[in-house]
Design an enzyme around this catalytic site. Structure first.
Site, short mmCIF file in Angstrom:
data_model
loop_
_atom_site.label_atom_id
_atom_site.label_comp_id
_atom_site.label_asym_id
_atom_site.label_seq_id
_atom_site.Cartn_x
_atom_site.Cartn_y
_atom_site.Cartn_z
N ARG A 159 0.86 -1.17 0.00
CA ARG A 159 0.00 0.00 0.00
C ARG A 159 0.90 1.23 0.00
O ARG A 159 2.04 1.17 0.46
CB ARG A 159 -0.89 0.01 1.24
CG ARG A 159 -1.82 -1.20 1.37
CD ARG A 159 -2.64 -1.11 2.66
NE ARG A 159 -3.58 -2.21 2.78
CZ ARG A 159 -3.35 -3.34 3.46
NH1 ARG A 159 -2.18 -3.50 4.08
NH2 ARG A 159 -4.26 -4.29 3.53
N LYS B 296 -2.19 -2.47 8.01
CA LYS B 296 -3.40 -1.98 8.66
C LYS B 296 -3.57 -2.64 10.02
O LYS B 296 -3.30 -3.83 10.18
CB LYS B 296 -4.63 -2.28 7.80
CG LYS B 296 -4.77 -1.36 6.60
CD LYS B 296 -6.07 -1.64 5.87
CE LYS B 296 -6.28 -0.69 4.71
NZ LYS B 296 -7.55 -0.96 4.00
N HIS C 92 -2.02 2.28 -5.99
CA HIS C 92 -2.78 1.05 -5.77
C HIS C 92 -2.87 0.20 -7.03
O HIS C 92 -3.05 -1.01 -6.95
CB HIS C 92 -4.18 1.40 -5.26
CG HIS C 92 -4.62 0.56 -4.11
ND1 HIS C 92 -3.95 0.56 -2.89
CD2 HIS C 92 -5.63 -0.32 -3.97
CE1 HIS C 92 -4.55 -0.28 -2.07
NE2 HIS C 92 -5.57 -0.83 -2.71
N ARG D 185 -0.21 -2.23 -6.92
CA ARG D 185 -0.56 -3.30 -5.98
C ARG D 185 -1.51 -4.29 -6.64
O ARG D 185 -1.34 -5.51 -6.53
CB ARG D 185 -1.19 -2.66 -4.73
CG ARG D 185 -1.69 -3.64 -3.66
CD ARG D 185 -2.10 -2.81 -2.44
NE ARG D 185 -2.94 -3.52 -1.51
CZ ARG D 185 -2.52 -4.30 -0.53
NH1 ARG D 185 -1.22 -4.53 -0.38
NH2 ARG D 185 -3.35 -4.89 0.29
N HIS E 52 -4.30 -9.02 3.43
CA HIS E 52 -5.76 -8.98 3.45
C HIS E 52 -6.29 -9.79 4.62
O HIS E 52 -5.82 -10.91 4.89
CB HIS E 52 -6.34 -9.56 2.15
CG HIS E 52 -6.25 -8.63 0.99
ND1 HIS E 52 -6.39 -9.04 -0.32
CD2 HIS E 52 -6.06 -7.29 0.93
CE1 HIS E 52 -6.27 -7.99 -1.12
NE2 HIS E 52 -6.08 -6.92 -0.38
N TYR F 75 -8.98 -10.47 -7.44
CA TYR F 75 -7.86 -10.44 -8.37
C TYR F 75 -7.85 -11.64 -9.32
O TYR F 75 -6.97 -11.77 -10.14
CB TYR F 75 -6.53 -10.41 -7.60
CG TYR F 75 -6.38 -9.16 -6.78
CD1 TYR F 75 -6.10 -7.94 -7.40
CD2 TYR F 75 -6.55 -9.17 -5.41
CE1 TYR F 75 -5.98 -6.78 -6.67
CE2 TYR F 75 -6.43 -8.01 -4.67
CZ TYR F 75 -6.14 -6.83 -5.30
OH TYR F 75 -6.03 -5.68 -4.58
#
Length: 299
Positions: free
Chosen positions: A149, A173, A245, A248, A271, A280
């Protein structure tokens, strides 16, 4: 009874009986107001009780043509269903016109990706004769090599680059740590940037640990990463909306296209849920469909 009176009574119902928040009440009421406005501009002088399913369907088609997203359309439909449940509850109607009204299918938005040739074009457009060019090359190589990110990229510390094993320690995160592999090409450009550019910067106190710095010796900002990419995309004449992004997304898509395990990609991207990673797989599915089309005798 006029629309305004029903809307006011509906608002009171949402506040007093359903105890919804002010924002939720406002959103539900606005959905009904939108329907009323549509009927007015369609020259349909009908009351709330006279609305039929076909009127509602025309309204949904109208907001769809305006370009309203599927999520917004679904929320409005939910609001209208709530209003007409209230009308049934109050005994104002016997048949609910929203009963057969279907919300649009809410598929996940497929992320934009770059193919390998587009990535090569962007990287080739970087001016390596300039100090910031060497930094930008290292930065974009890292983005694509590890699927970081943008916040993770600018927060990357030199001490968290494990050159000997080819891994980055990333704080993602929720302050969750993960190990992400990084390719030899990216590590090569990181070393070139450190040895030929970064070493000559007047690094400001408190910024010594960060890998990527601006010309003033401070941690690079998110905005600068966006600007660098935007300028390069314009330079090569690529007609796509490309952001950090996008690199990514491309990292993940190319891995899965090459046969990587979803859970491995999930781990690398950081994730929480495997379903987030599954968006994806779209190119992989398209590839499989093409194989069927090209080679199956019954295609």
């Amino acid at each position: 009874m006029a629309w305004e009176i029903y809307i006011q009574e509906y608002e009171n119902y949402l506040k007093l009986e359903r105890s919804l928040s002010e924002n939720s009440v406002e959103a539900y009421v606005h959905d009904v107001v939108k329907l009323k406005q549509f009927l007015e501009i369609s020259n349909l002088d009908i009351t709330a009780q006279q609305v039929q399913a076909n009127h509602l369907q025309n309204f949904i088609e109208y907001i769809n043509e305006l370009g309203m997203s599927a999520h917004s359309q679904a929320r409005i439909i939910s609001g209208l269903k709530s209003f007409y449940k209230f009308m049934m509850y109050e005994g104002e109607i016997d048949v609910d016109p929203t009963a057969l009204l279907e919300a649009p299918k809410l598929g996940r938005k497929l992320p934009d990706t770059l193919d390998i040739h587009e990535i090569d074009k962007i990287l080739a457009a970087i001016d390596h004769s300039k100090a910031e060019g060497m930094r930008n090359r290292a930065m974009l190589e890292t983005l694509y090599s590890s699927g970081l990110r943008v916040t993770e990229l600018i927060s990357l510390k030199i001490s968290n680059i494990h050159f000997e094993i080819g891994f980055l320690r990333i704080l993602g995160k929720g302050n969750k740590e993960r190990l992400v592999p990084i390719g030899r090409e990216a590590l090569k450009h990181i070393n070139m940037y450190r040895e030929e550019v970064r070493v000559h910067l007047d690094v400001k106190p408190g910024h010594e640990s960060f890998l990527f710095l601006n010309r003033n010796g401070k941690q690079l900002s998110r905005q600068m990463v966006f600007i660098v990419i935007k300028d390069l995309v314009a330079k090569v004449g690529l007609h796509k909306t490309v952001s950090p992004h996008t690199f990514r997304h491309s990292f993940a898509t190319h891995l899965i296209e090459g046969g990587a395990d979803l859970r491995a990609v999930q781990e690398m991207l950081g994730h929480e849920s495997i379903t987030t990673t599954e968006i994806y797989t779209h190119l992989d599915r398209d590839y499989l469909k093409q194989i069927i089309k090209d080679f199956h005798p019954r295609s």
